[in-house]
Scaffold this motif. Structure first.
Motif, PDB file in Angstrom:
ATOM      1  N   GLN A   1     -66.492 -21.197  51.033  1.00 49.88           N
ATOM      2  CA  GLN A   1     -65.040 -21.329  50.945  1.00 49.88           C
ATOM      3  C   GLN A   1     -64.687 -22.274  49.789  1.00 49.88           C
ATOM      4  OE1 GLN A   1     -63.231 -22.899  54.470  1.00 49.88           O
ATOM      5  NE2 GLN A   1     -61.174 -22.846  53.629  1.00 49.88           N
ATOM      6  N   VAL A   2     -63.866 -21.772  48.887  1.00 49.93           N
ATOM      7  CA  VAL A   2     -63.466 -22.574  47.738  1.00 49.93           C
ATOM      8  C   VAL A   2     -62.407 -23.582  48.148  1.00 49.93           C
ATOM      9  CG1 VAL A   2     -62.386 -22.534  45.461  1.00 49.93           C
ATOM     10  CG2 VAL A   2     -63.992 -20.717  46.112  1.00 49.93           C
ATOM     11  N   GLN A   3     -62.609 -24.813  47.724  1.00 46.42           N
ATOM     12  CA  GLN A   3     -61.616 -25.851  47.963  1.00 46.42           C
ATOM     13  C   GLN A   3     -61.375 -26.632  46.684  1.00 46.42           C
ATOM     14  OE1 GLN A   3     -62.965 -28.154  51.466  1.00 46.42           O
ATOM     15  NE2 GLN A   3     -61.090 -27.451  52.439  1.00 46.42           N
ATOM     16  N   LEU A   4     -60.105 -26.854  46.387  1.00 49.85           N
ATOM     17  CA  LEU A   4     -59.692 -27.740  45.306  1.00 49.85           C
ATOM     18  C   LEU A   4     -58.816 -28.815  45.944  1.00 49.85           C
ATOM     19  CD1 LEU A   4     -58.665 -25.137  42.558  1.00 49.85           C
ATOM     20  CD2 LEU A   4     -60.870 -26.265  42.851  1.00 49.85           C
ATOM     21  N   VAL A   5     -59.231 -30.063  45.791  1.00 50.70           N
ATOM     22  CA  VAL A   5     -58.522 -31.148  46.459  1.00 50.70           C
ATOM     23  C   VAL A   5     -58.046 -32.144  45.407  1.00 50.70           C
ATOM     24  CG1 VAL A   5     -58.652 -32.979  48.157  1.00 50.70           C
ATOM     25  CG2 VAL A   5     -59.904 -30.840  48.534  1.00 50.70           C
ATOM     26  N   GLU A   6     -56.723 -32.222  45.270  1.00 53.05           N
ATOM     27  CA  GLU A   6     -56.130 -33.158  44.315  1.00 53.05           C
ATOM     28  C   GLU A   6     -55.967 -34.531  44.951  1.00 53.05           C
ATOM     29  OE1 GLU A   6     -53.919 -29.143  43.645  1.00 53.05           O
ATOM     30  OE2 GLU A   6     -54.561 -30.374  45.342  1.00 53.05           O
ATOM     31  N   SER A   7     -56.041 -35.542  44.125  1.00 49.39           N
ATOM     32  CA  SER A   7     -55.783 -36.909  44.570  1.00 49.39           C
ATOM     33  C   SER A   7     -55.261 -37.717  43.386  1.00 49.39           C
ATOM     34  CB  SER A   7     -57.044 -37.554  45.143  1.00 49.39           C
ATOM     35  OG  SER A   7     -58.058 -37.629  44.150  1.00 49.39           O
ATOM     36  N   GLY A   8     -54.727 -38.885  43.698  1.00 53.82           N
ATOM     37  CA  GLY A   8     -54.275 -39.783  42.649  1.00 53.82           C
ATOM     38  C   GLY A   8     -52.782 -39.811  42.416  1.00 53.82           C
TER      39      GLY A   8
ATOM     40  N   CYS B   1     -59.115 -33.778  40.646  1.00 48.02           N
ATOM     41  CA  CYS B   1     -59.206 -32.558  41.435  1.00 48.02           C
ATOM     42  C   CYS B   1     -60.685 -32.279  41.670  1.00 48.02           C
ATOM     43  CB  CYS B   1     -58.535 -31.395  40.726  1.00 48.02           C
ATOM     44  SG  CYS B   1     -58.797 -29.788  41.511  1.00 48.02           S
ATOM     45  N   ALA B   2     -61.118 -32.425  42.902  1.00 45.86           N
ATOM     46  CA  ALA B   2     -62.511 -32.193  43.263  1.00 45.86           C
ATOM     47  C   ALA B   2     -62.666 -30.763  43.778  1.00 45.86           C
ATOM     48  CB  ALA B   2     -62.950 -33.187  44.321  1.00 45.86           C
TER      49      ALA B   2
ATOM     50  N   TRP C   1     -53.933 -27.740  35.187  1.00 43.75           N
ATOM     51  CA  TRP C   1     -53.004 -28.555  35.953  1.00 43.75           C
ATOM     52  C   TRP C   1     -51.614 -27.955  35.770  1.00 43.75           C
ATOM     53  CZ3 TRP C   1     -54.096 -32.207  39.435  1.00 43.75           C
ATOM     54  CH2 TRP C   1     -55.354 -32.833  39.378  1.00 43.75           C
ATOM     55  N   PHE C   2     -50.949 -27.759  36.885  1.00 42.91           N
ATOM     56  CA  PHE C   2     -49.598 -27.222  36.894  1.00 42.91           C
ATOM     57  C   PHE C   2     -48.683 -28.208  37.611  1.00 42.91           C
ATOM     58  CE2 PHE C   2     -50.089 -22.771  35.528  1.00 42.91           C
ATOM     59  CZ  PHE C   2     -51.471 -22.704  35.472  1.00 42.91           C
ATOM     60  N   CYS C   3     -47.398 -28.112  37.343  1.00 46.47           N
ATOM     61  CA  CYS C   3     -46.449 -28.939  38.071  1.00 46.47           C
ATOM     62  C   CYS C   3     -45.282 -28.083  38.528  1.00 46.47           C
ATOM     63  CB  CYS C   3     -45.959 -30.120  37.235  1.00 46.47           C
ATOM     64  SG  CYS C   3     -44.873 -29.692  35.869  1.00 46.47           S
ATOM     65  N   GLN C   4     -44.688 -28.517  39.617  1.00 48.07           N
ATOM     66  CA  GLN C   4     -43.507 -27.830  40.145  1.00 48.07           C
ATOM     67  C   GLN C   4     -42.524 -28.865  40.653  1.00 48.07           C
ATOM     68  OE1 GLN C   4     -44.233 -24.824  43.144  1.00 48.07           O
ATOM     69  NE2 GLN C   4     -42.305 -23.794  42.645  1.00 48.07           N
ATOM     70  N   ALA C   5     -41.383 -28.933  40.005  1.00 49.59           N
ATOM     71  CA  ALA C   5     -40.310 -29.824  40.432  1.00 49.59           C
ATOM     72  C   ALA C   5     -39.376 -29.063  41.367  1.00 49.59           C
ATOM     73  CB  ALA C   5     -39.550 -30.331  39.214  1.00 49.59           C
TER      74      ALA C   5
ATOM     75  N   ASP D   1     -41.249 -36.214  34.575  1.00 46.02           N
ATOM     76  CA  ASP D   1     -42.596 -35.819  34.982  1.00 46.02           C
ATOM     77  C   ASP D   1     -42.714 -35.728  36.501  1.00 46.02           C
ATOM     78  OD1 ASP D   1     -43.841 -37.976  32.391  1.00 46.02           O
ATOM     79  OD2 ASP D   1     -43.628 -35.781  32.316  1.00 46.02           O
ATOM     80  N   THR D   2     -41.704 -36.160  37.207  1.00 45.38           N
ATOM     81  CA  THR D   2     -41.728 -36.111  38.669  1.00 45.38           C
ATOM     82  C   THR D   2     -41.853 -34.678  39.152  1.00 45.38           C
ATOM     83  OG1 THR D   2     -40.436 -38.140  38.915  1.00 45.38           O
ATOM     84  CG2 THR D   2     -40.395 -36.584  40.760  1.00 45.38           C
ATOM     85  N   ALA D   3     -42.883 -34.423  39.949  1.00 45.19           N
ATOM     86  CA  ALA D   3     -43.162 -33.069  40.433  1.00 45.19           C
ATOM     87  C   ALA D   3     -44.365 -33.130  41.358  1.00 45.19           C
ATOM     88  CB  ALA D   3     -43.455 -32.124  39.271  1.00 45.19           C
ATOM     89  N   VAL D   4     -44.625 -32.014  42.006  1.00 43.66           N
ATOM     90  CA  VAL D   4     -45.906 -31.822  42.678  1.00 43.66           C
ATOM     91  C   VAL D   4     -46.860 -31.236  41.647  1.00 43.66           C
ATOM     92  CG1 VAL D   4     -47.147 -30.664  44.524  1.00 43.66           C
ATOM     93  CG2 VAL D   4     -44.805 -31.470  44.914  1.00 43.66           C
ATOM     94  N   TYR D   5     -48.026 -31.830  41.552  1.00 43.96           N
ATOM     95  CA  TYR D   5     -49.033 -31.395  40.581  1.00 43.96           C
ATOM     96  C   TYR D   5     -50.163 -30.674  41.309  1.00 43.96           C
ATOM     97  CZ  TYR D   5     -46.752 -33.847  36.811  1.00 43.96           C
ATOM     98  OH  TYR D   5     -45.839 -34.259  35.855  1.00 43.96           O
ATOM     99  N   TYR D   6     -50.494 -29.507  40.789  1.00 47.56           N
ATOM    100  CA  TYR D   6     -51.541 -28.667  41.369  1.00 47.56           C
ATOM    101  C   TYR D   6     -52.662 -28.466  40.361  1.00 47.56           C
ATOM    102  CZ  TYR D   6     -47.758 -27.238  44.532  1.00 47.56           C
ATOM    103  OH  TYR D   6     -46.731 -27.226  45.432  1.00 47.56           O
ATOM    104  N   CYS D   7     -53.886 -28.426  40.840  1.00 43.87           N
ATOM    105  CA  CYS D   7     -54.964 -27.962  39.979  1.00 43.87           C
ATOM    106  C   CYS D   7     -55.329 -26.539  40.385  1.00 43.87           C
ATOM    107  CB  CYS D   7     -56.173 -28.881  40.023  1.00 43.87           C
ATOM    108  SG  CYS D   7     -57.121 -28.845  41.539  1.00 43.87           S
TER     109      CYS D   7
END
Length: 124
Positions: free
Chosen positions: A1-8, A22-23, A36-40, A90-96
């Motif tokens: 199972q693929v997992q990408l876990v963002e932190s920081g 992103c681990a 890296w993507f962002c969504q405001a 720059d405020t947003a949710v950041y996704y890898c």
């Protein structure tokens, strides 16, 4: 199972730095381009930065050039986004995200795997 876990992510003042990590697990990390993507709120998800599976090339959206740096450590299965001189916009949710055999891919639809996101809030 693929997992990408963002932190920081977190709350930071204008002009401050933040480093996102992103681990990845469950995939052969070195074969994947990472983005890296962002969504405001109220906006579409958009690419911030990307790095090819070989470690290059890299891509940055215009608004972050000179301020953000994407890097990867294949030994740690981790991609980073160093964010400097942060601005309120720059405020947003950041996704890898991960794209098999990609090359600094910009389009979100090309990415096969996504993390859950980490909130970045820049206060003025």
């Amino acid at each position: 199972q693929v997992q990408l876990v963002e932190s920081g992510g977190g709350l930071v003042q204008v002009g401050g730095p933040l480093r996102l990590s992103c681990a990845a697990s469950g995939l052969t990390f070195r074969n994947y381009a990472m983005g890296w993507f962002c969504q405001a709120p109220g906006k579409e998800r958009e690419v911030v930065a990307a790095i090819g599976w070989t470690g290059g090339p890299t891509y940055y959206t215009d608004s972050v050039k000179g301020r953000f740096t994407i890097s990867r450590d294949n030994a740690k299965n981790t991609v980073y986004l160093q964010m400097n001189s942060l601005k309120p916009e720059d405020t947003a949710v950041y996704y890898c995200a991960a794209d098999l055999w990609g090359s600094a891919t910009r389009g979100a639809s090309r990415y096969e795997h996504w993390g859950q996101g980490t909130q970045v809030t820049v206060s003025s």
